[in-house]
Design a protein around this motif. Sequence first.
Motif, PDB file in Angstrom:
ATOM      1  N   ILE B 204       0.837  -1.203   0.000  1.00 44.73           N
ATOM      2  CA  ILE B 204       0.000   0.000   0.000  1.00 44.73           C
ATOM      3  C   ILE B 204       0.873   1.254   0.000  1.00 44.73           C
ATOM      4  O   ILE B 204       0.472   2.301  -0.502  1.00 44.73           O
ATOM      5  N   SER B 205       2.095   1.118   0.523  1.00 43.23           N
ATOM      6  CA  SER B 205       3.004   2.277   0.584  1.00 43.23           C
ATOM      7  C   SER B 205       3.338   2.794  -0.821  1.00 43.23           C
ATOM      8  O   SER B 205       3.769   3.941  -0.973  1.00 43.23           O
ATOM      9  N   SER B 209      -1.382   8.968  -1.385  1.00 40.49           N
ATOM     10  CA  SER B 209      -1.810   9.087   0.016  1.00 40.49           C
ATOM     11  C   SER B 209      -3.329   8.947   0.175  1.00 40.49           C
ATOM     12  O   SER B 209      -3.813   8.397   1.170  1.00 40.49           O
ATOM     13  N   GLN B 212      -4.086   5.361   0.032  1.00 42.24           N
ATOM     14  CA  GLN B 212      -3.571   4.720   1.261  1.00 42.24           C
ATOM     15  C   GLN B 212      -4.547   4.910   2.419  1.00 42.24           C
ATOM     16  O   GLN B 212      -4.812   3.979   3.184  1.00 42.24           O
ATOM     17  N   SER B 216      -6.694   2.053   4.308  1.00 46.63           N
ATOM     18  CA  SER B 216      -6.487   1.848   5.753  1.00 46.63           C
ATOM     19  C   SER B 216      -7.820   1.686   6.483  1.00 46.63           C
ATOM     20  O   SER B 216      -7.860   1.295   7.644  1.00 46.63           O
ATOM     21  N   ASP B 257       4.841  -2.455   4.088  1.00 45.06           N
ATOM     22  CA  ASP B 257       3.587  -2.359   4.857  1.00 45.06           C
ATOM     23  C   ASP B 257       3.622  -3.057   6.217  1.00 45.06           C
ATOM     24  O   ASP B 257       2.579  -3.397   6.768  1.00 45.06           O
TER      25      ASP B 257
END
Lengths: 302, 298
Positions: B204-205, B209, B212, B216, B257
């Motif tokens: 996911i990194s 953003s 992400q 999350s 991750d």
Amino acid sequence: MENIIEIKNLDKSFKEVHAVNDLSFNVKRGELFAFLGVNGAGKSTTISIMCGTLKKDNGSVVIDGYSADTDMKKITEEIGVVFQNSVLDGVLTVKDNLYSRASLYGITGKEAKAKIDELSKLLDFENLMNRTLCKLSGGQRRRIDVARALLHDPKILILDEPTTGLDPQTRKILWQVVEDYRKSKGMTVFLTTHYMEEAADADYVVILDSGKISAEGTPLELKNKYTGDFVTVYNADEERIKSLNLPYEKIRDAFRIEVKDTEAARDLIVAHPELFTDFEITKGKMDDVFLAVTSKKLVGGN
Amino acid sequence: MKTFLAMTKRNIKVFFKDKGMFFASLITPLLLLILYATFLAKVYKDSFNSALPDFISVSEKLVNGTVAGELFSSILAVCCVTVAFCSNTLMAADKVSGARKDLFITPVKKSVIALSYYVGTLLTTLIVIAVAMGACFIYIAVNGWFLTFGDVMLLILDVFLLSLFGTAFSCIINSFLKTQGQISAVGTVISAGYGFICGAYMPISNFGSGLQKTLSLLPGTYGTSLIRNHALRGVFAEMTKENFPPEVIEGIKDSVDCNIKFFGRAVSISAMYAIICASIAVLIGVYVLINVLDKKAD
């Protein structure tokens, strides 16, 4: 005889389609009840409501004194169903299928074994117990379906077109078992069928059309009401038959003359003794009744 | 109880006797392992080597162990959910075949039937996953084993929890399926899509953003991270032993991750467990609710 099934003012719609329309009828305990209608007449919808797999819109369904609104669990203990198509697990063996279904009624262990052994003898499938269900013939599978429906000794056996597509021998075996069960255990049989000769053996018949009852009665009452009698004359000259001015049908080695009733048949024979030397008088068939009542022919049967 | 056990046994038997269902479930993890080992292992390895500062020398075994741990976590994170969906097709297939109707015309409670589907699917999923896990452990052992007994136990726990999660998720989705086409479509979507949204196919990194943050919010993300943390814990311990700078190790953890952030806040391992357990409870609750509210058989 008391009623075991009481259906009053039953209604069920699917959007614009009114599948069951203010339907009311009773079934007496221990009788063979035939529920007839073309595809889409509302038979399966009614059965689904009776089994609790479909909610009704209105009306009441009472089975053996239990209301479908409040006592569905009790009702399910009293009914066994043979569906139009086999609904058992094709990849499992006959034995696995019957044991797993028996467990749904709390029948397990020795009790299940005894019941399954009894049914396998009765329906003649002892040698099929370890065979995979999907590898059996249509007739063999149907016998297993009937055994599954009888696992818990139901008071009512619902047969939804049980013999469609079966060979005559399998049909005979199935009916033999069902009749034996009906007589020995006082079981009520609720039958839908496309085979009119099966309906002719029923104690009571309801003919459904577009969700409503079109006709009901015993087969004899229905035949008397909706069809005439037939005089079949053998070794007769067609010109003489024509001169009677009655509707007739030429069959292989005879003529089948339609008359209003048995009295008219008697009068006809008395009036023309020289013509009726070799003959028989028969009632109309259930096929004729069905056709007269619904103006539709049943598809799928004889 | 006897009825529940008999129905669970029936569900498991149908699964294993239906060769299509069984092989479809088994082939997913094995296919992923072959694809990863054949194509992606080298890509991961090159990317790992190129990301390391020049002044750090790393043993081949450590690099291979890192890559193997990453592959292990990716495969199992995906399979716990996709295999559950494959195993649970019986639930929808019973509607198509009419068997469900046959079950519902009996006095047995719907909740017993629903629970038997859940437990049956869970057990078959665990059996298939155990095979996949065995294959993955062999792969790690061949490439570089840095796992302790504790790591192995924690990995088994993670996989068990993720299987519980995947099974509950599949039960909810499959409750709404009524045709063979729908079953196939959902299977395809889950197989193709879940690996991406849980961070298994790609960390996911690597995403933007916004994405992400969105990912999350999904509990599956934390399941992947749990497995990855435990699969790589031994590797990171070895790196520490070999005097890797802590910031380099943290950088690697971020990139794969192991360190997950929820709107900027780091999520601890215990919090990840809490999220997964709470998700399982919620999903099972929703499944129960669906069955309570469902008044008719399909």
